[in-house]
Scaffold this active site. Structure first.
Site, PDB file in Angstrom:
ATOM      1  N   HIS A 102       0.867  -1.174   0.000  1.00 24.31           N
ATOM      2  CA  HIS A 102       0.000   0.000   0.000  1.00 24.31           C
ATOM      3  C   HIS A 102       0.908   1.230   0.000  1.00 24.31           C
ATOM      4  CE1 HIS A 102      -2.648  -2.938   2.158  1.00 24.31           C
ATOM      5  NE2 HIS A 102      -3.633  -2.308   1.545  1.00 24.31           N
ATOM      6  N   ASP A 105       2.087   2.386   3.405  1.00 23.72           N
ATOM      7  CA  ASP A 105       3.002   1.494   4.123  1.00 23.72           C
ATOM      8  C   ASP A 105       4.449   1.844   3.835  1.00 23.72           C
ATOM      9  OD1 ASP A 105       0.775  -0.068   4.929  1.00 23.72           O
ATOM     10  OD2 ASP A 105       0.847  -1.094   3.004  1.00 23.72           O
ATOM     11  N   GLU A 233     -10.923  -6.426  -4.136  1.00 21.18           N
ATOM     12  CA  GLU A 233     -10.875  -7.427  -3.073  1.00 21.18           C
ATOM     13  C   GLU A 233     -12.200  -7.458  -2.319  1.00 21.18           C
ATOM     14  OE1 GLU A 233      -8.232  -8.271   0.931  1.00 21.18           O
ATOM     15  OE2 GLU A 233      -7.245  -7.558  -0.894  1.00 21.18           O
ATOM     16  N   HIS A 272     -11.739 -13.110   4.473  1.00 17.55           N
ATOM     17  CA  HIS A 272     -12.936 -12.404   4.024  1.00 17.55           C
ATOM     18  C   HIS A 272     -14.035 -13.384   3.612  1.00 17.55           C
ATOM     19  CE1 HIS A 272     -10.306  -8.650   2.959  1.00 17.55           C
ATOM     20  NE2 HIS A 272     -10.412  -8.870   4.257  1.00 17.55           N
ATOM     21  N   ASP A 297      -5.085 -13.340  -1.585  1.00 16.02           N
ATOM     22  CA  ASP A 297      -4.384 -12.959  -0.368  1.00 16.02           C
ATOM     23  C   ASP A 297      -4.366 -14.178   0.542  1.00 16.02           C
ATOM     24  OD1 ASP A 297      -3.742 -10.433  -1.055  1.00 16.02           O
ATOM     25  OD2 ASP A 297      -5.069  -9.424   0.350  1.00 16.02           O
ATOM     26  N   ASP A 308     -10.957  -9.762  11.021  1.00 15.83           N
ATOM     27  CA  ASP A 308      -9.769 -10.297  10.355  1.00 15.83           C
ATOM     28  C   ASP A 308      -8.692 -10.628  11.373  1.00 15.83           C
ATOM     29  OD1 ASP A 308     -10.535 -10.301   7.743  1.00 15.83           O
ATOM     30  OD2 ASP A 308      -9.644  -8.386   7.228  1.00 15.83           O
ATOM     31  N   ASP A 310      -6.158 -12.577  10.229  1.00 20.87           N
ATOM     32  CA  ASP A 310      -5.022 -12.536   9.294  1.00 20.87           C
ATOM     33  C   ASP A 310      -3.869 -13.427   9.732  1.00 20.87           C
ATOM     34  OD1 ASP A 310      -6.139 -10.791   7.411  1.00 20.87           O
ATOM     35  OD2 ASP A 310      -5.571  -9.035   8.576  1.00 20.87           O
TER      36      ASP A 310
END
Length: 438
Positions: A102, A105, A233, A272, A297, A308, A310
């Site tokens: 991103h 980031d 996404e 997701h 992802d 999430d 993750d």
């Protein structure tokens, strides 16, 4: 930083299934050929910038737990340059072919969009040099249109057109940088494209805004010669209660409404899928059936938690089902497996970041080998083929081609005294067959 963040920068090597070295691959042998392609060509692994180098280990009940030298200092751009050095060190250690980012980031946000964009471009210049030195490639880039408070009511779907314009300017820069770095995709992640209450929401307006925004992105892609895929996404429920990009089918309906179903694909995440009430393999299969499968992802969520988590994907059985669907879809073209995953906040050591990626890469490699065995066996595929055999007959094909009417159907059944009987779907048998390969 006075010392390297990773004390042992040696690239991870393949040592085989008998190895007990957590810093070695046991199943992922990138040059091994499986179903006509090397493992590396099948996987197209990418390491993400955000969770690996930006997340500090905090949660809603506690602050950061990770000691990341590039997160604290007086010069944000100098810290961003340090972060780039460490990131590419990890990419080389893992010997992955791709990375993702991103914009927020990789570089700090400035006092204006122009300054923020310049910051991103300055770090992108470092990326370009490092890509040239290492041979690493960019799988995709994206713009962070959710962290800053200006996006609290969405970006493209915001009630303020100035926010829409700001987001468009940010996406333009991120897409330009992605194109210049040779990125193979550009992802639009609608982190806050949704609403909390209809009392303050104009649904029709927000949907039209989202369609206009995406159409602008696709138009700009073609005018600037970007050859990569544009990806959306799917993201349900979190952080807003009603997300417009809830799941693959919702995204497809949105694309159809604006004539973009041939222009945009989806980037699917297991976490997701779970939040949407689906399985990972369901979303993959649906994307393939609708012709919009793009990228993945790679993480996993917790069925018992509504957000999430993750976590790194380690569930070999689940990944085997996912890999079967990806192979049936023809495999990745511009997409790949991106590690959109966080080590747990108690995993403090630098090596923990390496071990997590290695373990998940091995899990996917085992899933690929399982899928290969199931495909070569052919039992499941043959059963499905036989189950739908009637639709390949001239009669079945004539129905699908629109050559038969409702009256024709009635005449066919009544005139031929047709009395079809149900046939077993044999779910338990097929599950037993698949378990042979896990």
């Amino acid at each position: 930083m006075n010392a390297p963040f990773f004390p042992n920068p040696t690239p991870v090597a393949y040592e085989g299934p008998e190895s007990k070295n957590p810093l070695a691959f046991r199943y992922y042998d990138k040059n091994r050929v499986v179903l006509g392609k090397t493992m590396q060509e099948h996987m197209r692994f990418a390491v993400c910038y955000w969770h690996s180098f930006t997340w500090p280990g905090g949660d809603p009940f506690g602050g950061e737990t990770f000691e990341r030298p590039w997160m604290h200092g007086s010069d944000p751009m100098e810290l961003a340059r340090q972060k780039a050095d460490v990131a590419f060190d990890l990419f080389k250690i893992l010997d992955v072919p791709f990375y993702t980012f991103h914009d927020r980031d990789i570089a700090p946000e400035g006092s204006s969009l122009a300054e923020s964009n310049r910051n991103v471009r300055a770090i992108a210049e470092i990326f370009a040099r490092k890509q040239e030195e290492t041979g690493l490639k960019l799988l995709w880039g994206t713009a962070n249109l959710f962290s800053n408070r200006r996006f609290m009511a969405g970006a493209a779907t915001n009630p303020d057109p100035d926010v829409f314009a700001y987001a468009a300017g940010q996406v333009k820069n991120a897409l330009d940088v992605t194109r210049e770095l040779g990125g193979e995709n550009y992802v639009l992640w609608g982190g806050r494209e949704g609403y909390e209450t209809l009392l303050n929401t104009n649904l029709k307006s927000e949907i039209e805004q989202a369609g206009r925004f995406l159409s602008m992105v696709v138009d700009y892609k073609h005018r600037t010669g970007f050859k990569g895929a544009i990806l959306i996404e799917p993201k349900p429920k979190e952080p807003t209660k009603h997300q417009y990009d809830f799941d693959v089918q919702t995204v497809y309906g949105f694309l159809k409404a604006f004539g973009l179903e041939k222009e945009v694909q989806v980037n699917i995440e297991q976490n997701h899928a779970i939040l949407a009430g689906h399985s990972f393999e369901h979303e993959l299969a649906m994307a393939s059936a609708l012709g919009i499968f793009g990228s993945v992802d790679l993480n996993r969520g917790d069925d018992r938690l509504g957000w999430d988590t993750d976590q790194f994907g380690m569930n070999v059985a689940e990944l085997t089902l996912a890999m079967l669907e990806i192979i049936k879809a023809g495999g990745f073209t511009t997409g790949g497996f991106n590690f959109d995953a966080k080590i747990r906040r108690q995993s403090l050591d630098p090596d923990d970041l390496i071990v997590a990626h290695v373990g998940s890469m091995d899990a996917v490699a085992r899933a690929l080998l399982n899928a290969e065995a199931a495909i070569k066996d052919g039992t499941v595929d043959s059963f499905v083929k036989d189950r739908y055999a009637g639709w390949r007959t001239p009669f079945g094909q004539s129905i699908l081609k629109g050559e038969k009417t409702l009256e024709d159907m009635a005449a066919y059944v009544e005139g031929g005294d047709i009395n079809p009987q149900p046939k077993s779907g044999r779910q338990e048998y097929l599950e037993t067959v698949l378990n042979r390969f896990l």
